[in-house]
Design a protein around this motif. Structure first.
Motif, PDB file in Angstrom:
ATOM      1  N   GLY A 138     153.923 -10.492   0.052  1.00  0.00           N
ATOM      2  CA  GLY A 138     154.492 -11.228  -1.069  1.00  0.00           C
ATOM      3  C   GLY A 138     153.672 -12.451  -1.414  1.00  0.00           C
ATOM      4  N   THR A 139     153.969 -13.019  -2.553  1.00  0.00           N
ATOM      5  CA  THR A 139     153.312 -14.251  -2.968  1.00  0.00           C
ATOM      6  C   THR A 139     154.256 -15.031  -3.857  1.00  0.00           C
ATOM      7  OG1 THR A 139     151.242 -15.168  -3.844  1.00  0.00           O
ATOM      8  CG2 THR A 139     152.255 -13.354  -5.092  1.00  0.00           C
ATOM      9  N   THR A 140     153.935 -16.286  -4.033  1.00  0.00           N
ATOM     10  CA  THR A 140     154.660 -17.118  -4.982  1.00  0.00           C
ATOM     11  C   THR A 140     153.621 -17.799  -5.867  1.00  0.00           C
ATOM     12  OG1 THR A 140     156.295 -18.876  -5.210  1.00  0.00           O
ATOM     13  CG2 THR A 140     154.771 -19.061  -3.374  1.00  0.00           C
ATOM     14  N   SER A 141     154.007 -18.852  -6.553  1.00  0.00           N
ATOM     15  CA  SER A 141     153.070 -19.571  -7.418  1.00  0.00           C
ATOM     16  C   SER A 141     153.429 -21.049  -7.365  1.00  0.00           C
ATOM     17  CB  SER A 141     153.147 -19.026  -8.846  1.00  0.00           C
ATOM     18  OG  SER A 141     154.458 -19.136  -9.365  1.00  0.00           O
ATOM     19  N   PRO A 142     152.608 -21.906  -7.932  1.00  0.00           N
ATOM     20  CA  PRO A 142     152.899 -23.341  -7.846  1.00  0.00           C
ATOM     21  C   PRO A 142     154.287 -23.698  -8.364  1.00  0.00           C
ATOM     22  CG  PRO A 142     150.666 -23.007  -8.629  1.00  0.00           C
ATOM     23  CD  PRO A 142     151.309 -21.651  -8.578  1.00  0.00           C
ATOM     24  N   ILE A 143     154.978 -24.525  -7.604  1.00  0.00           N
ATOM     25  CA  ILE A 143     156.307 -24.971  -8.003  1.00  0.00           C
ATOM     26  C   ILE A 143     156.209 -25.835  -9.263  1.00  0.00           C
ATOM     27  CG2 ILE A 143     158.075 -26.675  -7.356  1.00  0.00           C
ATOM     28  CD1 ILE A 143     158.165 -25.431  -4.628  1.00  0.00           C
ATOM     29  N   GLY A 144     157.155 -25.630 -10.160  1.00  0.00           N
ATOM     30  CA  GLY A 144     157.169 -26.445 -11.372  1.00  0.00           C
ATOM     31  C   GLY A 144     158.206 -25.952 -12.357  1.00  0.00           C
ATOM     32  N   PRO A 145     158.367 -26.635 -13.475  1.00  0.00           N
ATOM     33  CA  PRO A 145     159.332 -26.232 -14.490  1.00  0.00           C
ATOM     34  C   PRO A 145     159.035 -24.848 -15.050  1.00  0.00           C
ATOM     35  CG  PRO A 145     158.481 -28.451 -14.918  1.00  0.00           C
ATOM     36  CD  PRO A 145     157.626 -27.855 -13.849  1.00  0.00           C
ATOM     37  N   ALA A 179     149.593 -15.536 -16.144  1.00  0.00           N
ATOM     38  CA  ALA A 179     148.862 -15.014 -14.982  1.00  0.00           C
ATOM     39  C   ALA A 179     149.705 -15.133 -13.717  1.00  0.00           C
ATOM     40  CB  ALA A 179     147.543 -15.761 -14.813  1.00  0.00           C
ATOM     41  N   ASP A 180     150.370 -16.275 -13.522  1.00  0.00           N
ATOM     42  CA  ASP A 180     151.218 -16.448 -12.347  1.00  0.00           C
ATOM     43  C   ASP A 180     152.417 -15.507 -12.391  1.00  0.00           C
ATOM     44  OD1 ASP A 180     149.689 -18.335 -11.047  1.00  0.00           O
ATOM     45  OD2 ASP A 180     150.768 -20.057 -11.865  1.00  0.00           O
ATOM     46  N   LEU A 181     153.015 -15.360 -13.567  1.00  0.00           N
ATOM     47  CA  LEU A 181     154.148 -14.448 -13.711  1.00  0.00           C
ATOM     48  C   LEU A 181     153.747 -13.023 -13.347  1.00  0.00           C
ATOM     49  CD1 LEU A 181     156.982 -13.603 -14.636  1.00  0.00           C
ATOM     50  CD2 LEU A 181     156.095 -13.552 -16.988  1.00  0.00           C
ATOM     51  N   ARG A 182     152.650 -12.556 -13.902  1.00  0.00           N
ATOM     52  CA  ARG A 182     152.220 -11.176 -13.631  1.00  0.00           C
ATOM     53  C   ARG A 182     151.891 -10.973 -12.158  1.00  0.00           C
ATOM     54  NH1 ARG A 182     151.942  -8.207 -18.045  1.00  0.00           N
ATOM     55  NH2 ARG A 182     151.417  -9.114 -20.080  1.00  0.00           N
TER      56      ARG A 182
END
Length: 242
Positions: A88-95, A102-105
């Motif tokens: 799994g992975t996540t992406s930078p925390i933020g609003p 790119a992060d969503l995909r």
């Protein structure tokens, strides 16, 4: 015959703890990793030290051909009986409004598409039945506002995938469950941009601390075991009371 389990993302964190506990419980284990070959080699040595067969395969679980190769490698040791969908992975925390496409995909591809591809291979190859455990997240019900709502949404999809597959595959004697970890002390938080997040958020849980990878792995190993033979379609929360 010893159980043979495939684990995705098995070189670090929850995945590595799961591989080691499975080997200690008598499983032969084939696991994949993406980059850290040194970490994968260390886990594989522990599998062999436990007296079990093991293989480490460099593979991207979002690629159907690489997923098939992972399961082909497992088939060299025998008929697979278990799958842990953990990579799994996540992406930078933020609003939410700052989320990039790119992060969503990437989050959708790794945390959902990869799970589906691996579950398909397991369903095709578990000729004598077996068990699948999907690693979800407490974020699926908490929503993660202001952090990563998209990740929480994908983990909610993981829970739905678990329930649907449990109903579809149950007649073939394939059990499907999920574990739903809360804040666990692993390296995934560096991806979020807050490497100390586990300690900070863990202190706010009813148990007052973050969880450890071995605590989640123990739940996964139980769900794969004969002790959980009548458990399917469950989402087991391992989240310190959150």
């Amino acid at each position: 015959m010893n159980p043979l389990t495939v684990v995705t993302g098995g070189s670090r964190g929850i995945g590595a703890a799961t591989v080691r506990q499975l080997a200690a419980a008598g499983h032969d284990v084939v696991f994949c990793y993406q980059r850290d070959s040194a970490a994968a080699d260390a886990v594989l040595r522990d599998v062999h030290a436990a007296g079990r067969q093991g293989r480490a395969v460099r593979a991207d679980t979002t690629d159907p051909e690489q997923v098939a190769r992972l399961f082909d490698t497992a088939a060299e040791l025998g008929e697979p009986t278990g799958l842990v969908n953990n990579a799994g992975t996540t992406s930078p925390i933020g609003p939410f409004t700052d989320l990039t496409l790119a992060d969503l995909r990437r989050v959708v591809d790794v945390n959902l598409i990869g799970y589906v591809l691996c579950a398909q291979q397991a369903a095709r190859r578990f000729a004598s039945g077996g068990a699948i455990v999907n690693v979800s997240s407490a974020a699926a019900t908490l929503g993660s506002p202001g952090e990563y709502v998209h990740y929480a949404a994908v983990k909610a999809a993981t829970d739905t995938l678990t329930v649907g597959l449990a109903k579809e595959l149950g007649p073939r004697n394939i059990r499907v469950n999920a574990v739903s970890p809360g804040i666990i002390d692993t390296e995934i938080h560096t991806v979020s941009g807050l490497p100390d997040r586990a300690a900070q958020v863990g202190a706010q849980t009813p148990l007052g601390r973050p969880g450890q990878p071995d605590e989640v792995a123990a739940a996964i190993v139980w769900l794969l075991s004969d002790a959980a033979s009548y458990t399917s379609g469950a989402v087991l929360r391992v989240a310190g009371g959150r």
